[in-house]
Design a protein around this motif. Structure first.
Motif, PDB file in Angstrom:
ATOM      1  N   UNK A 136      -5.455   2.048  -2.488  1.00 13.11           N
ATOM      2  CA  UNK A 136      -4.615   3.181  -2.898  1.00 13.11           C
ATOM      3  C   UNK A 136      -5.324   4.042  -3.933  1.00 13.11           C
ATOM      4  N   UNK A 137      -6.017   3.385  -4.880  1.00 10.12           N
ATOM      5  CA  UNK A 137      -6.738   4.127  -5.911  1.00 10.12           C
ATOM      6  C   UNK A 137      -7.843   5.002  -5.324  1.00 10.12           C
ATOM      7  N   UNK A 138      -8.393   4.592  -4.178  1.00 11.11           N
ATOM      8  CA  UNK A 138      -9.429   5.384  -3.526  1.00 11.11           C
ATOM      9  C   UNK A 138      -8.848   6.506  -2.670  1.00 11.11           C
ATOM     10  N   UNK A 142      -1.363   7.167  -7.385  1.00 14.56           N
ATOM     11  CA  UNK A 142      -1.965   8.462  -7.083  1.00 14.56           C
ATOM     12  C   UNK A 142      -1.382   9.639  -7.842  1.00 14.56           C
ATOM     13  N   UNK A 143      -0.064   9.661  -8.053  1.00  9.10           N
ATOM     14  CA  UNK A 143       0.582  10.828  -8.649  1.00  9.10           C
ATOM     15  C   UNK A 143       0.275  11.035 -10.133  1.00  9.10           C
ATOM     16  N   UNK A 144       0.149   9.984 -10.956  1.00  8.26           N
ATOM     17  CA  UNK A 144      -0.109  10.229 -12.388  1.00  8.26           C
ATOM     18  C   UNK A 144      -1.348  11.072 -12.658  1.00  8.26           C
ATOM     19  N   UNK A 151       0.838  -1.200   0.000  1.00  9.59           N
ATOM     20  CA  UNK A 151       0.000   0.000   0.000  1.00  9.59           C
ATOM     21  C   UNK A 151       0.873   1.251   0.000  1.00  9.59           C
ATOM     22  N   UNK A 152       1.942   1.255   0.799  1.00 10.46           N
ATOM     23  CA  UNK A 152       2.834   2.415   0.864  1.00 10.46           C
ATOM     24  C   UNK A 152       3.451   2.718  -0.497  1.00 10.46           C
ATOM     25  N   UNK A 157      -4.326  15.170  -3.604  1.00 15.05           N
ATOM     26  CA  UNK A 157      -4.973  16.381  -4.098  1.00 15.05           C
ATOM     27  C   UNK A 157      -4.877  17.523  -3.102  1.00 15.05           C
ATOM     28  N   UNK A 158      -4.824  17.179  -1.821  1.00 16.89           N
ATOM     29  CA  UNK A 158      -4.660  18.194  -0.766  1.00 16.89           C
ATOM     30  C   UNK A 158      -3.193  18.608  -0.647  1.00 16.89           C
ATOM     31  N   UNK A 159      -2.292  17.621  -0.632  1.00 12.31           N
ATOM     32  CA  UNK A 159      -0.873  17.885  -0.414  1.00 12.31           C
ATOM     33  C   UNK A 159      -0.201  18.582  -1.589  1.00 12.31           C
ATOM     34  N   UNK A 160      -0.706  18.354  -2.790  1.00 10.80           N
ATOM     35  CA  UNK A 160      -0.016  18.862  -3.972  1.00 10.80           C
ATOM     36  C   UNK A 160      -0.059  20.374  -4.079  1.00 10.80           C
ATOM     37  N   UNK A 161      -0.936  21.010  -3.321  1.00  9.94           N
ATOM     38  CA  UNK A 161      -1.036  22.466  -3.337  1.00  9.94           C
ATOM     39  C   UNK A 161      -0.174  23.124  -2.261  1.00  9.94           C
ATOM     40  N   UNK A 162       0.477  22.326  -1.421  1.00 11.59           N
ATOM     41  CA  UNK A 162       1.275  22.876  -0.329  1.00 11.59           C
ATOM     42  C   UNK A 162       2.595  23.431  -0.835  1.00 11.59           C
ATOM     43  N   UNK A 163       3.222  22.758  -1.774  1.00  8.22           N
ATOM     44  CA  UNK A 163       4.544  23.125  -2.276  1.00  8.22           C
ATOM     45  C   UNK A 163       4.551  22.982  -3.791  1.00  8.22           C
TER      46      UNK A 163
END
Length: 391
Positions: A143-145, A24-26, A16-17, A152-158
């Motif tokens: 993971x897909x869920x 998730x990233x693509x 899962x890790x 989507x939340x983290x990608x806007x932090x940096x």
């Protein structure tokens, strides 16, 4: 999902890790690559989307042989370390070429799905292997869920691309956990190589299973790339609602696998695959003919049930095979689905351009129908086929 072996649970958590980032990233490539590609180069994003998949498809059988020769646990550690290196290179990439190198290493040196299955095959009893293979799919579907929402939340932090470097800590943690697991085969796993699985004989040889899995994987993936505009054509305007409909089949898989699975042993792999593929066909026909969102949830749920039953059948079939080289077996088993995904992605673009946004569902129906016909014509394998499927 009660009473799961702690060793199996550890491997599932580690998978899962790793799959969290891979799956998730693509989704966020258009945002990540905005600094690398000009406005008229956005079509190349699709190529980068499948680049790691192609590399995994090529390398998985090779790493499978590595696992058979040097050990399943070592190969699993190798796969997680490959992701650590690939993620770090991608996360600190100053240009498109370095980012591409990171994706290539992620695909060519990763392959945690096949490596996890090969290791688990050396640790669990033959009667538990099919259930365990269902659980590795469970961790991928989870993971897909979860990943798209959290990322989507983290990608806007940096800066979006730097998120890769932060996420490298996940497979690194997996490496630490895996080093604490046993590296030798259990005595019942060794015994399984000398005897067939207890509850049934396999109805398909390994090569036949590969063909069914290719057609099935192709049929499922071909409808993914253009699902967003498909939903828009039906009147959906809310992104959350579109995401919900997209995730419904994965949610069905999670629910079914989490329930009591004793019923699975009452059916053969061929029966499960036939029922599952039939459900995917019915769901595809109605989605192809849809003109509104009425009853769409029913067809998405039916698709999820079909995916689940087919996966259970495929896993039951491969678990029933006698295998001296489980690393190579699972390497090829994973590789064939990756090639199917690549072909499906390309095919989706071709048929949508040639026909319309609904056409991928018709292609999906055709692929599943071909798989059903193949199963209907397939006879029970002979002993020689069961013993000599890996070369």
């Amino acid at each position: 999902m009660t009473n799961i072996n702690p060793l199996v649970l550890t491997v599932l958590f580690c998978h899962f890790l790793s799959s969290f980032t891979i799956l998730g990233m693509p989704l966020f490539f258009p945002k990540i690559m905005v600094d690398f590609l000009s406005a008229d180069q956005q079509m190349y994003i699709g190529w980068f989307y499948v680049l790691p998949t192609i590399c995994t498809a090529i390398s998985s059988p090779l790493w499978g042989r590595f696992a058979d020769k040097y050990g399943k646990r070592l190969s699993l550690i190798r796969a997680q370390l490959g992701l650590v290196i690939g993620f770090l290179i991608a996360g600190f990439a100053p240009n498109l070429w370095v980012f591409s190198l990171g994706l290539v290493i992620q695909g060519a040196c990763g392959g945690t799905f096949a490596a996890s299955n090969a290791y688990l095959a050396s640790q669990v009893s033959p009667n538990e292997l099919a259930k365990t293979l269902n659980l590795t799919q469970f961790s991928a579907r989870l993971s897909l869920l979860v990943a798209p929402i959290l990322l989507g939340i983290l990608i806007n932090i940096d800066q979006p691309i730097t998120l890769y470097s932060y996420l490298a800590v996940l497979p690194f943690c997996a490496v630490i956990a895996i080093t604490r697991l046993p590296k030798t085969e259990t005595k019942f796993a060794k015994k399984a190589k000398k005897s067939a699985i207890a509850y049934q004989r396999p109805p398909l040889s390994f090569n036949r299973l590969l063909l069914v899995k290719f057609l099935f994987s192709f049929a499922v993936v071909v409808s993914f790339p253009y699902f967003y505009p498909y939903m828009q054509s039906l009147g959906a305007t809310n992104n959350t609602l579109i995401g919900w409909y997209f995730s419904l089949p994965h949610l069905v898989y999670l629910i079914v696998i989490a329930l009591n699975n004793d019923w699975q042993k009452r059916y053969s792999a061929k029966q499960l695959c036939t029922t599952g593929l039939s459900a995917v066909i019915i769901a595809g026909v109605f989605q192809y003919q849809a003109t509104s969102m009425a009853f769409l949830m029913v067809w998405r749920l039916l698709l999820g049930l079909g995916i689940c039953l087919t996966f259970i059948g495929l896993h039951q079939g491969v678990a029933a095979l006698k295998a001296e080289k489980t690393g190579l077996m699972f390497g090829r088993f994973d590789s064939i689905s990756k090639w199917a995904g690549v072909v499906a992605g390309i095919s989706a673009g071709v048929v949508v351009e040639a026909f319309n946004i609904y056409s991928p569902f018709l292609v999906s129906v055709m692929a599943c129908t071909l798989a059903l016909l193949f199963l209907a014509l397939t006879q029970t394998t002979q002993n020689s086929e069961e013993k000599h499927y890996v070369s």
